[in-house]
Scaffold this active site. Structure first.
Site, PDB file in Angstrom:
ATOM      1  N   ASP A 196      11.120  -2.562   1.013  1.00 23.87           N
ATOM      2  CA  ASP A 196      11.154  -0.970   1.244  1.00 23.87           C
ATOM      3  C   ASP A 196      12.489  -0.806   2.058  1.00 23.87           C
ATOM      4  O   ASP A 196      13.206  -0.878   2.209  1.00 23.87           O
ATOM      5  CB  ASP A 196      10.013  -1.169   2.701  1.00 23.87           C
ATOM      6  CG  ASP A 196       8.934   0.391   2.660  1.00 23.87           C
ATOM      7  OD1 ASP A 196       9.578   1.092   1.792  1.00 23.87           O
ATOM      8  OD2 ASP A 196       8.455   0.197   3.977  1.00 23.87           O
ATOM      9  N   ASP A 256       2.342   6.616  -0.310  1.00 21.42           N
ATOM     10  CA  ASP A 256       1.409   5.823   0.801  1.00 21.42           C
ATOM     11  C   ASP A 256       0.296   6.682   1.164  1.00 21.42           C
ATOM     12  O   ASP A 256      -0.719   6.264   1.880  1.00 21.42           O
ATOM     13  CB  ASP A 256       2.048   6.414   2.029  1.00 21.42           C
ATOM     14  CG  ASP A 256       3.333   4.902   2.260  1.00 21.42           C
ATOM     15  OD1 ASP A 256       3.538   4.062   1.702  1.00 21.42           O
ATOM     16  OD2 ASP A 256       4.028   5.394   3.088  1.00 21.42           O
TER      17      ASP A 256
HETATM   18  C1  DGJ Z   1       6.292   2.475   4.514  1.00 16.73           C
HETATM   19  C2  DGJ Z   1       5.201   2.337   3.464  1.00 16.73           C
HETATM   20  O1  DGJ Z   1       5.366   3.503   1.818  1.00 16.73           O
HETATM   21  C3  DGJ Z   1       4.360   1.491   3.487  1.00 16.73           C
HETATM   22  O2  DGJ Z   1       3.166   0.541   2.266  1.00 16.73           O
HETATM   23  C4  DGJ Z   1       4.470   0.570   5.002  1.00 16.73           C
HETATM   24  O3  DGJ Z   1       5.279  -0.821   3.783  1.00 16.73           O
HETATM   25  C5  DGJ Z   1       4.983   0.763   5.753  1.00 16.73           C
HETATM   26  N1  DGJ Z   1       6.391   1.634   5.152  1.00 16.73           N
HETATM   27  C6  DGJ Z   1       5.813   0.070   6.650  1.00 16.73           C
HETATM   28  O4  DGJ Z   1       6.053   0.041   7.306  1.00 16.73           O
END
Ligand code: DGJ
Length: 747
Positions: A476, A546
């Site tokens: 990430d 997300d």
């Molecule tokens: C941002 C990501 O896009 C999410 O899927 C998740 O992993 C969060 N970060 C976790 O902090």
């Protein structure tokens, strides 16, 4: 200009490069594409044609047919005022260059597989251009793939002067595009709304598409563009040029439309706040710009990109992706052993093959309870996971699935042991208070610093050394470079930061892949912030967004599919109300949307009813049956959600045309709505296909269930799809989000 035939051309290539002495046309070609250049020693190298493959005869007559030629790599300062791909300041302070052709070479490339990308067979043509006055050399490269219609172009800029040459603009490539009614399709967006399609006719002026995030270069605009040459973009007909800049950092794509008959397109690293001091003897290599041409519309250009991606630009592009459950939306930071174990048992029971533990598992002095601490402290939080990671790997094994884990290696928080130990490792303007991001404490680590690169590599290396059973890593990145300053780079070379960050990132990724070629790695950057071909060769897939709301995902996945194949698009079934936009959609609709990409789940299964679990179990087993068609098939987008017809539809066809999977999603809901019938595409007109619906809501069958139709009929007419079920109230409740997935099998 005198044309030389292929044989003559081959002959001339066998001679020394310096023998090049008269007007020549050089064709760089793939099976379906020709790029024709005028290459005359001592003159400017010019592009005269890029499009459908030409015969030698037709290529020889381009100039006679009136086609105009433009400098293949326009430079600033002497004679060129249209636009420039390269502009510099020379050691004597002057700003003019004039590049002329010195020589060119052509050679076959056979790169064996590196363990995660397939082998490469291509022809590399390199034109060596030299400035008429200063010892500055530019190599303009074109790499034409043998198995896909893709040509990559990039340059090498060599400073042969005795001082420093400052690069002020240093694009990867240039392409002239004949004016007419040319439309551009490109993407805009933000967090939770990535890859939103923009279509516009090119008008006089400059279209600029750029990114300055520093880290996540695909969250807002994207480094890809398609040009529809025959008027308003259409999916399955018409000439289209597609271009993708393969770079993980800041970029700038520009289309200048001025008083000439051409649009002038350049793409490269964004030079804003990034002028580059090229030292004496140093060479600067620009990232690749990938170009394709298709006369089968936008979808045709997409298929070229997808084939190229699966064959060359995506880690393990030839391997089926596992069906997974990711813990984020299910439990967020509330990780503990019993919960993880139960989630693993549940996804295994539904037929899934992998469980991924997301954020929240680490931090000793500062346990990661929410997003305001601990990044960088990659030791397990034993309060949450007393038996550590190996226990989880073993638990997954006992459920007969694989285990994956989340990390964010490029970041730290001001509340972390890492930051306490290495405050100088973060990116921040010198002498200023740290500028923080997520959680009010997040900071970006300075990847220009080799010590930081070692640290980032070490995170993966330590996990994989201690727990070789880890099958998947979710990588990430949730912050931009928002305060410009590196403690590592020299004070007078701070303008290199944006570029050096991505060189550091590449170095870390190369090292990881050299040691762990089999690992599956997802590129996540607050969602789809790293969907880019500069990132993908190290990664297997990316998290599209997300936002897991099925309706909005239809739009985002539609846009994403222009350049990226379904196998790379992580697409998860989540709960309702949706956590981003609170929309409530039926489970079937959520499944039918997620099934069109790399299927996964993003929820807490223990909150599902028995009926929902069974429904997902059935859907997963049906997805497995058609997975090869969805993940490796040719994409035909049929009806765009952006057309506002109340429907969106696309299909995937096996290369053999033995099987296709057709997706139909309703995007609007009105009483007395009249939806269009969707014509299919990509089938064999002469074969007969039997239709079978999967992920069915009830035992009620569509009228054509089990019936067989010719490919011709399906492509010329299509099937009329009613909204079910018949019960009026139920129909009204569900039809707002009705959807169908049909499998078509050739007899
Ligand atoms: C941002 C990501 O896009 C999410 O899927 C998740 O992993 C969060 N970060 C976790 O902090």
């Amino acid at each position: 200009m005198k044309f030389i035939s292929k044989t003559l051309l081959a002959l001339s290539l066998m001679l020394s490069a310096t023998s090049l002495c008269r007007a020549e046309k050089v064709t760089v070609s793939t099976k379906g594409t020709s790029l024709v250049l005028e290459a005359t020693k001592g003159e400017h190298l010019r592009i005269v044609y890029f499009g459908k493959a030409l015969s030698d005869r037709d290529a020889s007559l381009l100039t006679e047919s009136g086609f105009r030629a433009y400098d293949a790599y326009p430079v600033y300062g002497h004679g060129n005022i249209t636009m420039d791909a390269l502009s510099v300041t020379l050691p004597d302070g002057s700003m003019a260059l004039e590049l002329v052709l010195d020589s060119y070479t052509r050679r076959d490339i056979h790169n064996p597989s590196n363990g995660y990308n397939a082998p490469e067979d291509a022809v590399l043509t390199t034109f060596v251009l030299k400035d008429k006055v200063h010892p500055v050399t530019v190599n303009v490269n074109y790499k034409a793939y043998k198995d896909v219609d893709m040509i990559e172009t990039w340059t090498e800029i060599l400073n042969g002067t005795k001082g420093t040459v400052t690069l002020r603009k240093f694009d990867s490539g240039y392409l002239p595009i004949r004016r007419g009614e040319v439309w551009a399709s490109h993407f805009t967006g933000t967090w939770a709304n990535e890859a939103s399609l923009v279509e516009e006719e090119l008008r006089p002026g400059t279209l600029k598409i750029e990114n300055k995030d520093g880290v996540r270069n695909a969250q807002t605009s994207r480094a890809e563009i398609m040009f529809s040459l025959d008027g308003k973009p259409t999916e399955n007909s018409g000439d289209v040029i597609g271009a993708a800049l393969c770079y993980s950092g800041n970029y700038l794509l520009e289309v200048v439309t001025n008083d000439t008959d051409y649009h002038h397109f350049t793409a490269g690293i964004n030079p804003d706040n990034s002028s580059y001091p090229l030292k004496k003897g140093e060479t600067f290599t620009t990232p690749e710009l990938a170009l394709t041409f298709s006369s089968e519309g936008l979808s045709g250009a997409s298929r070229n990109f997808h084939r190229w991606a699966r064959a060359h630009k995506l880690a393990h592009g030839d391997k089926e992706r596992k069906i997974l459950l990711n813990s984020w939306e299910g439990v967020y930071f509330n990780i503990n052993e019993p919960t993880m174990d139960k989630m693993m048992a549940d996804i295994a029971m539904m037929g899934g093959e992998l469980f991924v533990m997301d954020d929240g598992w680490f931090g000793v002095k500062y346990p990661r309870k929410t997003d305001n601490s601990s990044l960088g402290d990659w030791q397990v939080d034993e309060n949450k996971l007393p038996h550590g990671i190996q226990w989880l790997v073993d638990a997954a094994d006992s459920h007969k699935i694989k285990f994956g884990i989340w990390i964010e290696p490029e970041m730290t928080n001001s509340v972390s042991e890492l930051y306490e130990k290495h405050p100088d490792w973060v990116i921040n303007a010198p002498g200023r208070e740290v500028s923080t991001g997520r959680g009010g404490t997040q900071l970006v680590l300075d990847l220009s610093n080799p010590a930081v690169q070692d640290f980032a590599f070490g995170i993966v290396d330590e996990l994989m050394t201690k727990y070789p059973g880890i099958d998947y890593i979710k990588w990430d990145a949730n912050m931009s470079i928002q305060s410009h300053g590196s403690n590592y780079l020299p004070k007078d070379e701070q303008s290199r930061l944006n570029i050096e960050y991505h060189r550091g990132f590449a170095n870390v990724c190369d090292r990881i892949r050299a040691k762990y070629p089999d690992l599956t790695i997802q590129a996540c950057a607050s969602g789809g912030g790293r969907a880019n071909y500069g990132v993908l060769p190290w990664f297997d897939e990316f998290w599209v967004s997300d936002n897991t709301d099925a309706l909005q995902r239809i739009y985002m996945q539609w846009g994403t599919s222009y350049f990226f194949p379904s196998i790379a698009m992580a697409s998860h079934i989540s709960t309702v109300p949706n956590h981003t936009n609170m929309r409530v959609t039926p489970l079937k609709f959520r499944i039918d949307v997620a099934m069109s990409g790399r299927l996964g789940m993003e929820l807490q299964p223990k909150d599902m009813s028995e009926a929902e679990i069974k429904f997902c179990q059935k859907a997963i087993s049906e997805y497995k049956e058609v997975r090869p068609t969805i993940q490796f098939g040719d994409l035909y987008r049929l009806l765009s959600p952006y057309e506002n017809k109340g429907l969106a539809s696309l299909m995937y066809c096996d290369e053999s045309k033995d099987r296709a999977v057709f997706f139909w999603w309703k995007t609007e809901h009105f009483y007395d709505q009249h939806l269009p019938r969707v014509k299919m595409a990509g089938l064999d007109p002469d074969r007969v296909y039997t239709v079978r619906e999967i992920d069915k809501l009830s035992d009620v069958s569509l009228p054509f269930e089990g019936k067989s139709f010719t490919g011709k009929f399906l492509m010329e007419n299509g099937l009329d799809i009613p909204s079910y079920p018949d019960n009026y109230m139920e129909k009204m409740r569900l039809q707002g989000y009705s959807s169908h997935v049909l499998v078509l099998e050739a007899r």
